[in-house]
Design a protein around this motif. Structure first.
Motif, PDB file in Angstrom:
ATOM      1  N   VAL A 107       0.855  -1.182   0.000  1.00  0.00           N
ATOM      2  CA  VAL A 107       0.000   0.000   0.000  1.00  0.00           C
ATOM      3  C   VAL A 107       0.897   1.240   0.000  1.00  0.00           C
ATOM      4  N   PRO A 108       1.215   1.794  -1.176  1.00  0.00           N
ATOM      5  CA  PRO A 108       1.994   3.035  -1.218  1.00  0.00           C
ATOM      6  C   PRO A 108       1.114   4.231  -0.880  1.00  0.00           C
ATOM      7  N   VAL A 109       1.612   5.140  -0.052  1.00  0.00           N
ATOM      8  CA  VAL A 109       0.843   6.303   0.373  1.00  0.00           C
ATOM      9  C   VAL A 109       1.700   7.551   0.206  1.00  0.00           C
ATOM     10  N   ALA A 110       1.251   8.471  -0.635  1.00  0.00           N
ATOM     11  CA  ALA A 110       1.929   9.766  -0.746  1.00  0.00           C
ATOM     12  C   ALA A 110       1.678  10.535   0.541  1.00  0.00           C
ATOM     13  N   CYS A 111       2.745  10.898   1.236  1.00  0.00           N
ATOM     14  CA  CYS A 111       2.571  11.482   2.563  1.00  0.00           C
ATOM     15  C   CYS A 111       3.735  12.409   2.882  1.00  0.00           C
ATOM     16  N   ASP A 112       3.423  13.620   3.291  1.00  0.00           N
ATOM     17  CA  ASP A 112       4.426  14.556   3.787  1.00  0.00           C
ATOM     18  C   ASP A 112       4.390  14.469   5.309  1.00  0.00           C
ATOM     19  N   ILE A 113       5.367  13.776   5.891  1.00  0.00           N
ATOM     20  CA  ILE A 113       5.316  13.530   7.326  1.00  0.00           C
ATOM     21  C   ILE A 113       5.653  14.779   8.151  1.00  0.00           C
ATOM     22  N   ARG A 114       5.890  15.898   7.491  1.00  0.00           N
ATOM     23  CA  ARG A 114       6.042  17.157   8.224  1.00  0.00           C
ATOM     24  C   ARG A 114       4.694  17.692   8.698  1.00  0.00           C
TER      25      ARG A 114
END
Length: 296
Positions: A107-114
């Motif tokens: 499950v790839p998830v585009a995510c900006d962990i900032r």
């Protein structure tokens, strides 16, 4: 008749050594454009089901160490939710392909962990997709070399380094612990920079020292809950971050006693071990994978 001596792999010559071709990329960098191309274990990693049916979350899984960990976890039997930057769908697709080729769910998830809300949404998505979270690997990181020193580190860069490397790890861990059962495991990526900071990576090195302290403290906090917390401290590793953030990658890794950088595939086994039941009495530890660089 005497038997032939086995041909053991020589760690000095096992993988490419500098000098490397001159190459420079814009951040976040591309695996395809690297020369030599990084080895994530595509042709070498063999699993033994030590993570069979585990549910894992890995940040920064699109390339480098993160991709190698995703591949290894999948071949050990885990399903994997992993993050990638929005601008890296092709890199993420390759990681997902490797996971699925191992017969596991990707499950790839585009995510900006900032962003705290995106971190919370990632964990909720993982629980929705996999039913639970057994393993969390905080691996995503940002660095930018500044040979001119502290005067060249802008507040914008400082914020990006701190929020990517520390805030994201903190938010994701706090949220994941709402779901993680006894027997769960957290593995954080720190660095040799956490012990021996390079002046041109001052802000990055600060965060890697903090990750060591976070790992030690959290391990004590969660011990009674039966959740282990450990870290891996890589030395120089050949990933897209190097040509994308270093002014000269031609000699990268030659300072290590082995005379070369590690390949991502050489880091993944440490994460597998720390996440596995075989490490059941190991918590609050840092596995140093520095190519021989002595650490305090």
């Amino acid at each position: 008749m005497p038997q032939e001596e086995p041909q053991l792999p020589d760690p000095v010559t096992l993988h490419p050594r500098p000098p490397f071709p001159d190459q420079e990329q814009d951040h976040p960098g591309s695996t395809e454009r690297m020369e030599p191309r990084p080895d994530h274990g595509e042709d070498s990693y063999q699993g033994h089901d030590v993570l069979l049916d585990r549910a894992a979350v890995v940040t920064g899984g699109d390339s480098g160490i993160g991709r190698a960990v995703c591949l290894a976890f999948a071949r050990e039997g885990a399903d994997v939710v992993f993050t990638h930057l929005p601008e890296e769908p092709d890199e993420a697709a390759e990681t997902a392909r490797l996971i699925r080729a191992a017969g596991r769910k990707a499950v790839p998830v585009a995510c900006d962990i900032r962003d705290e809300e995106q971190c919370a949404a990632l964990i909720d998505r993982a629980v929705h997709e996999l039913g639970r979270i057994d393993l969390l690997v905080n691996n995503a990181a940002y660095q930018m070399s500044q040979p001119d020193g502290i005067k060249a580190i802008t507040t914008e860069q400082f914020d990006r380094v701190m929020k990517t490397n520390l805030y994201g790890m903190f938010w994701l861990t706090r949220k994941a612990l709402e779901y993680m059962p006894r027997g769960g495991s957290i593995v954080n990526t720190t660095s040799v920079q956490g012990y021996r900071p390079s002046p041109h990576l001052l802000d990055y090195a600060m965060t890697k020292s903090a990750i060591i302290s976070f790992t030690h403290g959290l391990a004590q906090m969660l011990a009674e809950r039966g959740i282990r917390v450990n870290g891996v401290a890589p030395g120089p590793v050949w990933t897209p971050l190097i040509p994308a953030t270093m002014p000269d990658a031609t000699k990268f890794g030659e300072q290590s006693p082995l005379g070369r950088p590690a390949q991502p595939a050489e880091m993944a086994p440490a994460y597998v071990f720390l996440a596995s039941p075989q490490a059941s009495y190991i918590t609050g530890e840092i596995v140093n994978a520095t190519g021989g660089t002595p650490l305090p």
